[in-house]
Design a protein around this motif. Structure first.
Motif, mmCIF file in Angstrom:
data_model
loop_
_atom_site.group_PDB
_atom_site.id
_atom_site.type_symbol
_atom_site.label_atom_id
_atom_site.label_comp_id
_atom_site.label_asym_id
_atom_site.label_seq_id
_atom_site.Cartn_x
_atom_site.Cartn_y
_atom_site.Cartn_z
ATOM 1 N N ASP A 91 77.877 -0.709 114.975
ATOM 2 C CA ASP A 91 79.121 0.039 115.183
ATOM 3 C C ASP A 91 79.363 0.290 116.665
ATOM 4 O O ASP A 91 80.503 0.238 117.140
ATOM 5 C CB ASP A 91 79.075 1.367 114.425
ATOM 6 C CG ASP A 91 79.092 1.170 112.923
ATOM 7 O OD1 ASP A 91 79.594 0.117 112.473
ATOM 8 O OD2 ASP A 91 78.605 2.055 112.193
ATOM 9 N N MET A 92 78.279 0.579 117.405
ATOM 10 C CA MET A 92 78.405 0.809 118.839
ATOM 11 C C MET A 92 78.800 -0.477 119.555
ATOM 12 O O MET A 92 79.644 -0.463 120.463
ATOM 13 C CB MET A 92 77.071 1.344 119.380
ATOM 14 C CG MET A 92 77.162 1.921 120.792
ATOM 15 S SD MET A 92 78.146 3.425 120.807
ATOM 16 C CE MET A 92 78.395 3.637 122.580
ATOM 17 N N LEU A 93 78.207 -1.585 119.167
ATOM 18 C CA LEU A 93 78.538 -2.871 119.782
ATOM 19 C C LEU A 93 79.990 -3.251 119.497
ATOM 20 O O LEU A 93 80.702 -3.736 120.388
ATOM 21 C CB LEU A 93 77.589 -3.954 119.261
ATOM 22 C CG LEU A 93 76.090 -3.773 119.585
ATOM 23 C CD1 LEU A 93 75.275 -4.871 118.925
ATOM 24 C CD2 LEU A 93 75.866 -3.770 121.101
ATOM 25 N N VAL A 138 81.946 7.205 118.290
ATOM 26 C CA VAL A 138 80.883 6.435 117.647
ATOM 27 C C VAL A 138 79.538 6.779 118.280
ATOM 28 O O VAL A 138 78.537 6.965 117.583
ATOM 29 C CB VAL A 138 81.172 4.921 117.754
ATOM 30 C CG1 VAL A 138 79.972 4.114 117.271
ATOM 31 C CG2 VAL A 138 82.395 4.564 116.932
ATOM 32 N N GLN A 139 79.506 6.869 119.609
ATOM 33 C CA GLN A 139 78.261 7.205 120.298
ATOM 34 C C GLN A 139 77.776 8.588 119.887
ATOM 35 O O GLN A 139 76.581 8.787 119.631
ATOM 36 C CB GLN A 139 78.474 7.154 121.811
ATOM 37 C CG GLN A 139 77.241 7.567 122.620
ATOM 38 C CD GLN A 139 77.380 7.263 124.101
ATOM 39 O OE1 GLN A 139 77.883 6.218 124.487
ATOM 40 N NE2 GLN A 139 76.940 8.179 124.948
ATOM 41 N N ILE A 146 74.222 9.359 117.945
ATOM 42 C CA ILE A 146 73.229 10.281 118.511
ATOM 43 C C ILE A 146 72.895 11.384 117.519
ATOM 44 O O ILE A 146 71.715 11.681 117.258
ATOM 45 C CB ILE A 146 73.735 10.872 119.834
ATOM 46 C CG1 ILE A 146 73.789 9.783 120.918
ATOM 47 C CG2 ILE A 146 72.850 12.022 120.303
ATOM 48 C CD1 ILE A 146 74.448 10.229 122.206
ATOM 49 N N SER A 147 73.926 12.001 116.943
ATOM 50 C CA SER A 147 73.676 13.094 115.995
ATOM 51 C C SER A 147 73.012 12.572 114.726
ATOM 52 O O SER A 147 72.146 13.244 114.146
ATOM 53 C CB SER A 147 74.991 13.803 115.650
ATOM 54 O OG SER A 147 75.915 12.908 115.058
ATOM 55 N N GLY A 178 79.759 16.529 121.934
ATOM 56 C CA GLY A 178 78.593 16.143 122.717
ATOM 57 C C GLY A 178 78.219 14.699 122.511
ATOM 58 O O GLY A 178 78.598 14.067 121.521
ATOM 59 N N GLY A 179 77.462 14.167 123.449
ATOM 60 C CA GLY A 179 76.998 12.792 123.365
ATOM 61 C C GLY A 179 77.141 12.025 124.660
ATOM 62 O O GLY A 179 77.010 10.803 124.691
#
Length: 460
Positions: free
Chosen positions: A80-82, A163-164, A168-169, A457-458
């Motif tokens: 998803d991040m990519l 997404v990031q 992270i969470s 946050g992130g």
């Protein structure tokens, strides 16, 4: 000079009509009472108009080195991040195209011809034309499309940030879930030894004639019950490890980790002022950029009612004059200006403007709902933290009392001062209390993760 004055006057007039307006945040957005006051529960968290907890870099919040390594792996490998990064690249390309719409387009199309009449020597003609075309954006059509592409890029970058934040969470929550399950397995394993000792003690009492077979059977059943809980916890650990591996973009594997007691999370937390959430939360900001995009789409739909002015020019080096062949070749130059004014297009322009306005209203409603949703998530995280913290402190006292109760009950049983049921009940109560405390310690950590995510946050 007169032409320049006319163009300037027309531009000012059109600007006053709204064709060149920039998006401005609506003033009627509702942010009052966005986060509920939780001081009636406890004063553990500070809810004040200070810098938001969500502004902290994620490494400052999650300080466990093993968790940091997992987060870095997830941000580098998660599909998803990519894909979010690829979306940003695509929208950047679309923005570049919108910017280049202001630049004239050039076309080079060389031509050559050989022609012969009745077998005679063929004649040769050639043309090397360059055509240029430029749309004169007097009525803001190209400008509004460019601005729409600009805010679309910002919205896509917001989505990437969302997404990031979710990755992270998600990794942090699963990591802390594993720590909680490890702690619960440790508690159950300890209780397994304790119940085994109780079973052995009751068998000894039965051999001495001080206990019945039913007491031994109950102790044995309690021992197997604790063992079954250990098996179930091991299954849950394996499943969470598999889920976390998937989030990391890796095959299912064992996750290296620390312990629940070794964790250190921030306790001085603040939500910041309500208006900060409009910019901190990437999903909220993305919803506003969607509103801005719809605003510029409405401007584009409105500009289509005005003329489209295009200037075209052609320059060709050719030996064909149209009447005959000239050698060497000569330059042939031409320029054309055209104006297209829509008059009747079967209501398409009017319908397009109405649709754009309705989509803008929908985008506003979605933005307002995203703001309220963000406030609700922050409020839920705050109350979860406070209630879990209070329950954990109460359960710590309960565990202390029940531990003493188990010891005392066993001593009384050996002296015939209590029944085997009291011993088993005391052990069961202690086990449940210890498991509940571990779960509430995890819930407290989970609330910190949820609050950090709810505040946007992130950041790196």
């Amino acid at each position: 000079m007169k032409k320049l004055i006319m163009i300037t006057s027309a531009s000012l007039l059109l600007g006053s009509c709204g064709l060149y307006n920039k998006y401005e945040r609506p003033e009627d957005v509702n942010t009052k009472g966005l986060v509920r006051d939780v001081t009636s529960l406890t004063d553990t968290l500070a809810v004040s108009d200070t810098t938001s907890f969500g502004n902290l870099p994620w490494r400052s919040v999650f300080t466990d080195p093993q968790l940091q390594t997992l987060i870095e792996t997830g941000l580098a490998n998660n599909p998803d991040m990519l894909n979010a990064a690829l979306n940003v690249k695509m929208v950047k390309a679309q923005l570049l195209a919108a910017k280049l719409a202001f630049v004239p387009s050039f076309t080079f199309s060389p031509q050559g011809t050989l022609s012969s009449w009745d077998g005679h020597t063929p004649s040769k003609t050639y043309s090397l034309p360059v055509t240029a075309s430029w749309s004169f954006d007097l009525f803001g059509n190209l400008l509004s499309q460019k601005r729409s592409a600009q805010v679309a890029l910002i919205a896509t970058q917001d989505y990437q940030m969302a997404v990031q934040s979710n990755i992270i969470s998600g990794i942090a929550n699963m990591y802390y879930t594993l720590l909680m399950l490890d702690r619960q397995l440790e508690i159950v394993t300890k209780m397994e030894g304790l119940t085994k000792n109780t079973w052995d003690m009751m068998k000894l009492q039965m051999d001495l004639g001080r206990a019945r077979s039913t007491s031994v059977q109950s102790a044995e059943a309690n021992y197997y019950s604790v063992q079954a809980q250990a098996v179930d916890l091991k299954r849950q650990i394996r499943e969470v490890e598999n889920s976390l591996s998937l989030l990391l973009g890796q095959p299912a594997q064992t996750i290296a980790r620390s312990s629940l007691d070794a964790q250190s999370l921030p306790t001085e937390l603040s939500t910041g002022v309500a208006i900060q959430m409009l910019n901190n939360r990437p999903d909220v900001h993305a919803a506003e950029m969607k509103l801005a995009q719809c605003f510029y789409d409405t401007e584009t739909a409105r500009s289509r009612f005005y003329p489209n002015i295009t200037i075209s020019g052609t320059g060709a080096y050719t030996n064909s004059s149209g009447m005959g062949i000239v050698n060497p070749g000569k330059w042939l130059l031409s320029a054309v200006g055209s104006l297209v004014q829509p008059i009747f297009q079967r209501g398409q322009l009017i319908a397009g403007l109405k649709v754009a306005k309705a989509q803008q209203e929908q985008a506003y409603n979605d933005w307002q709902n995203a703001i309220l949703k963000a406030g609700s998530e922050v409020s839920n995280a705050l109350v979860q933290y406070n209630s879990a913290d209070e329950k954990s402190r109460l359960e710590a006292r309960q565990v202390e009392v029940l531990t003493k109760n188990v010891e005392d009950t066993k001593q009384l049983y050996t002296s015939s001062g209590s029944t085997y049921l009291e011993v088993i009940a005391a052990q069961t109560s202690l086990l449940n209390a210890e498991l509940s405390k571990a779960a509430d310690d995890f819930s407290k950590m989970q609330a910190v993760v949820s609050l950090y995510s709810a505040l946007g946050g992130g950041r790196n």
